[in-house]
Design a protein around this motif. Structure first.
Motif, PDB file in Angstrom:
ATOM      1  N   ALA A   1     -18.845   1.779  18.259  1.00  0.00           N
ATOM      2  CA  ALA A   1     -18.252   1.555  16.934  1.00  0.00           C
ATOM      3  C   ALA A   1     -17.029   0.655  17.096  1.00  0.00           C
ATOM      4  CB  ALA A   1     -17.847   2.879  16.300  1.00  0.00           C
ATOM      5  N   ARG A   2     -16.899  -0.327  16.220  1.00  0.00           N
ATOM      6  CA  ARG A   2     -15.771  -1.261  16.266  1.00  0.00           C
ATOM      7  C   ARG A   2     -15.170  -1.392  14.861  1.00  0.00           C
ATOM      8  NH1 ARG A   2     -19.889  -3.566  19.199  1.00  0.00           N
ATOM      9  NH2 ARG A   2     -19.480  -3.861  21.410  1.00  0.00           N
ATOM     10  N   PRO A   3     -13.831  -1.314  14.746  1.00  0.00           N
ATOM     11  CA  PRO A   3     -12.843  -1.046  15.803  1.00  0.00           C
ATOM     12  C   PRO A   3     -12.733   0.446  16.077  1.00  0.00           C
ATOM     13  CG  PRO A   3     -11.731  -1.401  13.729  1.00  0.00           C
ATOM     14  CD  PRO A   3     -13.199  -1.620  13.453  1.00  0.00           C
ATOM     15  N   SER A   4     -12.414   0.782  17.307  1.00  0.00           N
ATOM     16  CA  SER A   4     -12.136   2.167  17.681  1.00  0.00           C
ATOM     17  C   SER A   4     -11.261   2.138  18.921  1.00  0.00           C
ATOM     18  CB  SER A   4     -13.420   2.936  17.944  1.00  0.00           C
ATOM     19  OG  SER A   4     -14.093   2.420  19.070  1.00  0.00           O
ATOM     20  N   ASN A   5     -10.543   3.222  19.128  1.00  0.00           N
ATOM     21  CA  ASN A   5      -9.655   3.327  20.277  1.00  0.00           C
ATOM     22  C   ASN A   5      -9.832   4.706  20.887  1.00  0.00           C
ATOM     23  OD1 ASN A   5      -7.681   2.947  22.185  1.00  0.00           O
ATOM     24  ND2 ASN A   5      -5.958   3.179  20.768  1.00  0.00           N
ATOM     25  N   ASN A   6     -10.399   4.733  22.092  1.00  0.00           N
ATOM     26  CA  ASN A   6     -10.681   6.005  22.774  1.00  0.00           C
ATOM     27  C   ASN A   6     -11.523   6.935  21.906  1.00  0.00           C
ATOM     28  OD1 ASN A   6      -9.242   5.339  25.145  1.00  0.00           O
ATOM     29  ND2 ASN A   6      -7.302   5.945  24.169  1.00  0.00           N
ATOM     30  N   GLY A   7     -12.480   6.351  21.220  1.00  0.00           N
ATOM     31  CA  GLY A   7     -13.386   7.151  20.417  1.00  0.00           C
ATOM     32  C   GLY A   7     -12.834   7.547  19.064  1.00  0.00           C
ATOM     33  N   ILE A   8     -11.659   7.034  18.670  1.00  0.00           N
ATOM     34  CA  ILE A   8     -11.052   7.357  17.374  1.00  0.00           C
ATOM     35  C   ILE A   8     -11.144   6.132  16.468  1.00  0.00           C
ATOM     36  CG2 ILE A   8      -8.962   8.062  16.170  1.00  0.00           C
ATOM     37  CD1 ILE A   8      -8.104   9.495  18.734  1.00  0.00           C
ATOM     38  N   MET A   9     -11.650   6.335  15.269  1.00  0.00           N
ATOM     39  CA  MET A   9     -11.820   5.264  14.283  1.00  0.00           C
ATOM     40  C   MET A   9     -10.867   5.536  13.123  1.00  0.00           C
ATOM     41  SD  MET A   9     -15.954   5.674  14.484  1.00  0.00           S
ATOM     42  CE  MET A   9     -16.346   4.576  13.129  1.00  0.00           C
ATOM     43  N   LYS A  10     -10.041   4.533  12.778  1.00  0.00           N
ATOM     44  CA  LYS A  10      -9.032   4.728  11.743  1.00  0.00           C
ATOM     45  C   LYS A  10      -9.121   3.640  10.683  1.00  0.00           C
ATOM     46  CE  LYS A  10      -5.590   6.861  14.819  1.00  0.00           C
ATOM     47  NZ  LYS A  10      -4.189   6.759  15.328  1.00  0.00           N
ATOM     48  N   SER A  11      -8.653   3.999   9.480  1.00  0.00           N
ATOM     49  CA  SER A  11      -8.531   3.006   8.411  1.00  0.00           C
ATOM     50  C   SER A  11      -7.220   2.243   8.580  1.00  0.00           C
ATOM     51  CB  SER A  11      -8.556   3.696   7.050  1.00  0.00           C
ATOM     52  OG  SER A  11      -7.470   4.610   6.946  1.00  0.00           O
ATOM     53  N   ASN A  12      -7.142   1.076   7.973  1.00  0.00           N
ATOM     54  CA  ASN A  12      -5.915   0.269   7.993  1.00  0.00           C
ATOM     55  C   ASN A  12      -5.153   0.483   6.691  1.00  0.00           C
ATOM     56  OD1 ASN A  12      -6.410  -0.931  10.510  1.00  0.00           O
ATOM     57  ND2 ASN A  12      -7.811  -2.408   9.566  1.00  0.00           N
ATOM     58  N   SER A  13      -3.837   0.754   6.785  1.00  0.00           N
ATOM     59  CA  SER A  13      -3.031   0.967   5.570  1.00  0.00           C
ATOM     60  C   SER A  13      -2.451  -0.353   5.080  1.00  0.00           C
ATOM     61  CB  SER A  13      -1.899   1.957   5.852  1.00  0.00           C
ATOM     62  OG  SER A  13      -1.030   1.450   6.854  1.00  0.00           O
ATOM     63  N   GLN A  14      -2.479  -0.545   3.776  1.00  0.00           N
ATOM     64  CA  GLN A  14      -1.892  -1.724   3.132  1.00  0.00           C
ATOM     65  C   GLN A  14      -0.920  -1.211   2.053  1.00  0.00           C
ATOM     66  OE1 GLN A  14      -2.530  -4.898   4.032  1.00  0.00           O
ATOM     67  NE2 GLN A  14      -3.951  -4.202   5.635  1.00  0.00           N
ATOM     68  N   LYS A  15       0.392  -1.518   2.192  1.00  0.00           N
ATOM     69  CA  LYS A  15       1.391  -1.045   1.236  1.00  0.00           C
ATOM     70  C   LYS A  15       1.784  -2.182   0.302  1.00  0.00           C
ATOM     71  CE  LYS A  15       5.414   2.001   1.152  1.00  0.00           C
ATOM     72  NZ  LYS A  15       4.680   3.139   0.626  1.00  0.00           N
ATOM     73  N   SER A  16       1.838  -1.878  -0.974  1.00  0.00           N
ATOM     74  CA  SER A  16       2.201  -2.893  -1.962  1.00  0.00           C
ATOM     75  C   SER A  16       3.690  -3.215  -1.870  1.00  0.00           C
ATOM     76  CB  SER A  16       1.868  -2.406  -3.372  1.00  0.00           C
ATOM     77  OG  SER A  16       0.491  -2.151  -3.474  1.00  0.00           O
ATOM     78  N   GLN A  17       4.060  -4.362  -2.408  1.00  0.00           N
ATOM     79  CA  GLN A  17       5.436  -4.847  -2.349  1.00  0.00           C
ATOM     80  C   GLN A  17       6.138  -4.666  -3.707  1.00  0.00           C
ATOM     81  OE1 GLN A  17       6.677  -5.938   0.588  1.00  0.00           O
ATOM     82  NE2 GLN A  17       4.654  -5.491   1.505  1.00  0.00           N
ATOM     83  N   ASN A  18       7.487  -4.743  -3.648  1.00  0.00           N
ATOM     84  CA  ASN A  18       8.361  -4.740  -4.836  1.00  0.00           C
ATOM     85  C   ASN A  18       8.128  -3.512  -5.707  1.00  0.00           C
ATOM     86  OD1 ASN A  18       9.420  -7.163  -3.902  1.00  0.00           O
ATOM     87  ND2 ASN A  18       7.851  -8.360  -4.994  1.00  0.00           N
ATOM     88  N   PHE A  19       7.830  -3.737  -7.006  1.00  0.00           N
ATOM     89  CA  PHE A  19       7.787  -2.622  -7.947  1.00  0.00           C
ATOM     90  C   PHE A  19       6.551  -1.747  -7.783  1.00  0.00           C
ATOM     91  CE2 PHE A  19       5.798  -6.262  -9.930  1.00  0.00           C
ATOM     92  CZ  PHE A  19       4.653  -5.753 -10.507  1.00  0.00           C
ATOM     93  N   LEU A  20       5.595  -2.146  -6.927  1.00  0.00           N
ATOM     94  CA  LEU A  20       4.425  -1.311  -6.654  1.00  0.00           C
ATOM     95  C   LEU A  20       4.469  -0.723  -5.255  1.00  0.00           C
ATOM     96  CD1 LEU A  20       1.492  -3.386  -8.246  1.00  0.00           C
ATOM     97  CD2 LEU A  20       2.549  -1.302  -9.128  1.00  0.00           C
ATOM     98  N   ASP A  21       5.693  -0.604  -4.699  1.00  0.00           N
ATOM     99  CA  ASP A  21       5.773  -0.145  -3.309  1.00  0.00           C
ATOM    100  C   ASP A  21       5.377   1.317  -3.143  1.00  0.00           C
ATOM    101  OD1 ASP A  21       7.888   0.996  -4.564  1.00  0.00           O
ATOM    102  OD2 ASP A  21       9.419   0.295  -3.144  1.00  0.00           O
ATOM    103  N   PHE A  22       5.219   2.032  -4.236  1.00  0.00           N
ATOM    104  CA  PHE A  22       4.771   3.419  -4.156  1.00  0.00           C
ATOM    105  C   PHE A  22       3.250   3.503  -3.986  1.00  0.00           C
ATOM    106  CE2 PHE A  22       4.463   2.129  -8.537  1.00  0.00           C
ATOM    107  CZ  PHE A  22       3.246   2.624  -8.946  1.00  0.00           C
ATOM    108  N   PHE A  23       2.557   2.387  -4.204  1.00  0.00           N
ATOM    109  CA  PHE A  23       1.093   2.374  -4.203  1.00  0.00           C
ATOM    110  C   PHE A  23       0.576   2.099  -2.788  1.00  0.00           C
ATOM    111  CE2 PHE A  23      -2.981   0.137  -4.794  1.00  0.00           C
ATOM    112  CZ  PHE A  23      -3.694   1.127  -5.482  1.00  0.00           C
ATOM    113  N   CYS A  24      -0.267   3.000  -2.283  1.00  0.00           N
ATOM    114  CA  CYS A  24      -0.845   2.850  -0.936  1.00  0.00           C
ATOM    115  C   CYS A  24      -2.339   2.541  -1.037  1.00  0.00           C
ATOM    116  CB  CYS A  24      -0.655   4.123  -0.118  1.00  0.00           C
ATOM    117  SG  CYS A  24       1.073   4.566   0.155  1.00  0.00           S
ATOM    118  N   LEU A  25      -2.808   1.783  -0.068  1.00  0.00           N
ATOM    119  CA  LEU A  25      -4.227   1.415  -0.037  1.00  0.00           C
ATOM    120  C   LEU A  25      -4.718   1.471   1.399  1.00  0.00           C
ATOM    121  CD1 LEU A  25      -6.397   0.382  -2.087  1.00  0.00           C
ATOM    122  CD2 LEU A  25      -5.850  -1.923  -1.268  1.00  0.00           C
ATOM    123  N   HIS A  26      -5.815   2.176   1.606  1.00  0.00           N
ATOM    124  CA  HIS A  26      -6.424   2.220   2.935  1.00  0.00           C
ATOM    125  C   HIS A  26      -7.812   1.583   2.861  1.00  0.00           C
ATOM    126  CE1 HIS A  26      -3.836   4.638   5.632  1.00  0.00           C
ATOM    127  NE2 HIS A  26      -3.293   5.023   4.483  1.00  0.00           N
TER     128      HIS A  26
END
Length: 377
Positions: free
Chosen positions: A319-344
């Motif tokens: 499976a790609r990407p993975s690290n030592n058998g662990i697969m994770k999502s990538n976090s994307q954080k919004s800027q400025n007035f939407l900085d409370f909004f998270c996206l994976h």
């Protein structure tokens, strides 16, 4: 003059017809006489010996054909297969049954029809003496082999023919009468050729159309516990373990591949299949719409075909990407007035190699039941 000429012409025609009839009669008589001369009468005292040898030939041939079916067309394995555990499917740690892969790691290892016939010939030639056991069951005869043993096996559409040349001189110890035996023929009503050709058709269709690969992709795409591509509006990181994803795929393959059926083969489309919302017949289920495989336009009636993957069998899983058998999502954080909004977000790709074992069972009327197994990756 004209009438005389006409009569002479008619007489000539009758003479030609008479000559043709005489020639045909002579040919028929010659053929009948030749066949009678060719057929060697078996005396009553030697008939049991002849039947005994016939039975030994038939038994050895049946054993060889059975082993061929268990091992995907092989009785003895070439060194390049014997020395490479990656080249065959072993059904269990203690099992002596091996299915050499017809395709693995870019290598094609399909036994040819002639190769199969030659293996049966070699098996009969190697085992007939142990069956005959020096004619110990017929102590009233002295038996001497007067020439080399030769075996010829022919795979016919509906049976297997075995022709054996086994020159023997049998001498009765009491009367000192000597009788020669030589030619033996046995026909086994086993449709090895038909089953083998069906196996090749399945393999060639898979190589061309990737039916099993497409079903594997479908199974992964439809199962939410196997991550492929996705977005989650959350600040919580999503984590998967490659070993768990692999085990889930193994279970999916184990359960679902068994529902593949070959079009024009012998299967019951009215059997019931499990359904969370009740029960459906195979014909009306998801499998009836997506798991029917048309490999050719040929008629495969009386042939049952089943597909299998066992969870204990090997699987190469990356499976790609993975690290030592662990697969994770990538976090994307919004800027400025939407900085409370998270996206994976996540996008995983997979390389997967696993064996499939196909079993073809023949139950044609007037034929001996027969089973042929073969495997490929």
């Amino acid at each position: 003059m004209e009438k005389m000429s006409k009569k002479r012409g008619q007489a000539a025609i009758f003479m030609v017809m008479a000559i043709v009839i005489l020639l045909l009669g002579a040919l028929f008589f010659y053929a009948q006489r030749a066949s009678l001369e060719k057929a060697e009468p078996i005396s009553p005292e030697i008939a049991p010996v002849k039947r005994f040898i016939d039975a030994c030939i038939s038994d050895a041939a049946a054993q060889a054909i059975t082993i061929i079916g268990m091992n995907g067309g092989y009785i003895t394995f070439p060194d390049e297969i014997n020395r490479n555990p990656r080249s065959y499917l072993q059904l269990g740690p203690a099992s002596s049954i091996k299915n050499p892969y017809w395709w693995y790691d870019g290598i094609e290892s399909i036994p040819s029809e002639r190769f199969i016939a030659r293996q049966i010939e070699d098996y009969i030639a190697s085992n007939i003496d142990s069956c005959i056991s020096g004619f110990s069951a017929f102590s009233q005869f002295d038996a001497r082999q007067k020439g080399n043993l030769s075996v010829k096996v022919t795979l016919n559409e509906d049976d297997v023919t075995v022709d054996v040349s086994y020159p023997l001189e049998l001498t009765n110890k009491l009367s000192r009468a000597t009788i020669m035996l030589d030619k033996f023929r046995e026909t086994l009503p086993i449709r090895l050729k038909k089953v083998y050709e069906a196996a090749k058709d399945i393999y060639e269709s898979e190589k061309k159309n990737f039916f099993l690969e497409l079903k594997t992709i479908d199974l992964m795409a439809m199962d939410e516990s196997i991550p492929t591509t996705g977005i989650d509006a959350s600040c919580n990181e999503k984590v998967w373990y490659a070993s768990q994803v692999q085990n889930k795929l193994k279970r999916l393959l184990n359960v679902n591949l068994a529902y593949i059926n070959i079009v024009n083969s012998d299967f019951n489309e009215n059997i019931y299949v499990p359904n969370p919302f009740g029960e459906d017949t195979y014909k009306d289920s998801y499998y009836g719409k997506h798991y029917l495989w048309q490999i050719t336009d040929k008629d495969y009636s009386n042939l049952k075909v089943s597909f299998a993957y066992e969870e204990s069998w090997p699987m190469q899983f990356y499976a790609r990407p993975s690290n030592n058998g662990i697969m994770k999502s990538n976090s994307q954080k919004s800027q400025n007035f939407l900085d409370f909004f998270c996206l994976h977000i996540w996008h995983f790709t997979y390389d997967i190699v696993y064996p499939v074992r196909i079993t073809i069972s023949d139950s044609a009327p007037k034929s001996m039941p027969y089973q042929f197994n073969f495997a490929f990756k």
